[in-house]
Design an enzyme around this catalytic site. Sequence first.
Site: not given
Length: 186
Positions: A88, A127, A131, A142
Amino acid sequence: MNLVLFGPPGAGKGTQAQSVCVEYGLVHLSTGNLFRAHISNETPLGKEVKSILDAGELVPDSIVLNMVKEELQKPAFQKGVVFDGFPRTVAQAEGLQDVMKEVNTSIDAFIMLDVPNDVLVQRLLSRGEGRSDDTEKKIQHRLDVYQKETTPVKGYYESKGTVYSILGIGTIEEVFSRIQSVIDSL
Ligand code: AMP
């Protein structure tokens, strides 16, 4: 064969990585999954990184690289690896290159999943995995972190000539067949 599945949060890397592993007999290595397992098992590493994941920030490179190196010691990975969510940063990509060199192997393809930003936000919000970093504010953060810190990784692999970009929208099967075309052409 070793692959990097690359793309922003919500691009479908995890889902596609699993299908690729089944189809080609490779082993999935998701740094996000590894960190979440450490957090739920309350290991010392989990305690160290929990607040970082909650904030949607990147875990420091040295911690990520140490965890990946340790994980790659497992014999299963000799079959070949699909990296998901790693590298990343450019420093992680360089670290991975060193690790691969030590064992006389390399990254065969860097597959970039292209997905427009509005689709990413919609996917992440719906989703439903519960989370702690899938709230609207953290998703935006993010995506910003991805733009700033992670997109340069693509340039790193471009300089090595191993980048393949595919469209990450459509059904899971459609995206998978685009990935298959890339892998089968290697
Ligand atoms: P993911 O499941 O790939 O979306 O990762 C979830 C979170 O784990 C990220 O927002 C980071 O906090 C952390 N993380 C996962 N992989 C990495 C990585 N390669 N480098 C730094 N942080 C990571």
